[in-house]
Design a protein around this motif. Structure first.
Motif, short mmCIF file in Angstrom:
data_model
loop_
_atom_site.label_atom_id
_atom_site.label_comp_id
_atom_site.label_asym_id
_atom_site.label_seq_id
_atom_site.Cartn_x
_atom_site.Cartn_y
_atom_site.Cartn_z
N THR A 97 36.24 41.69 36.39
CA THR A 97 36.05 42.76 37.36
C THR A 97 35.28 43.90 36.70
N GLU A 98 34.72 44.75 37.53
CA GLU A 98 34.12 45.98 37.05
C GLU A 98 35.21 46.78 36.35
N GLY A 99 34.93 47.28 35.17
CA GLY A 99 35.91 48.09 34.44
C GLY A 99 36.98 47.30 33.71
N ALA A 100 36.79 45.98 33.57
CA ALA A 100 37.77 45.15 32.85
C ALA A 100 37.94 45.69 31.43
N THR A 101 39.16 45.51 30.90
CA THR A 101 39.47 46.02 29.56
C THR A 101 39.77 44.87 28.60
N TRP A 148 39.57 34.24 41.50
CA TRP A 148 40.32 35.00 40.51
C TRP A 148 39.37 35.63 39.50
N LYS A 149 39.61 36.91 39.19
CA LYS A 149 38.80 37.65 38.22
C LYS A 149 39.72 38.29 37.19
N ILE A 150 39.29 38.28 35.94
CA ILE A 150 40.04 38.89 34.84
C ILE A 150 39.79 40.39 34.86
#
Length: 153
Positions: A55-59, A139-141
């Protein structure tokens, strides 16, 4: 600090059985496919395609244990992607030794033990936790946290 509290809370809930485990059903297989695809892309040095899985902003964090102190080191996903892209295909090889996922509607947590090899040589082992969210396109991390050690693997 809030991220650490959220991750800790999720792990406590998982261990206490508050989440439904779907390790072998269709949703569990979808989660595992996203995770194994990430490691396939790392192996192929295809960093840019990793963006399709997050996702956008994934950490991305690593739990560091030094001199009796525990801390978190954050790596920017853009830096991780550049690093993966800069390696020769086949250089990075993360091999899972266990995998379990828990899902509740559009939230999933995956826990996996791994061994990591660089150019065929053992580098380290540890545990990854990944948090995923169900989006219209799958599904997105949105978060990865790992531990790393060279002994007790």
């Amino acid at each position: 600090m809030n991220k650490l509290i959220i991750i800790s809370s999720l792990l406590v809930l998982i261990q206490s059985g508050e989440y439904n485990s779907h390790g072998n059903d269709e949703r569990g297989n979808e989660i595992e496919k996203v995770v194994t695809t990430l490691f396939d892309m790392m192996r192929d040095s295809d960093g840019e395609r990793i963006r399709e899985l997050i996702t956008e902003g994934a950490t991305l964090h690593t739990v560091i244990q030094e001199n009796g102190n525990t801390s978190l080191r954050e790596t920017r996903f853009d830096d991780f992607i550049r690093s993966v892209s800069a390696t020769e295909p086949g250089t990075l090889d993360e091999q899972l030794t266990s995998f379990i996922s828990h899902e509740d509607e559009n939230l999933a947590t995956a826990w996996m033990e791994y061994q990591f090899f660089v150019s065929g040589e053992f580098s380290h082992c540890g545990v990854n936790t990944m948090n995923l969210v169900k989006k219209p396109d799958g599904w997105k991390i949105f978060s990865i946290v790992d531990t790393r050690r060279t002994e007790g693997c």
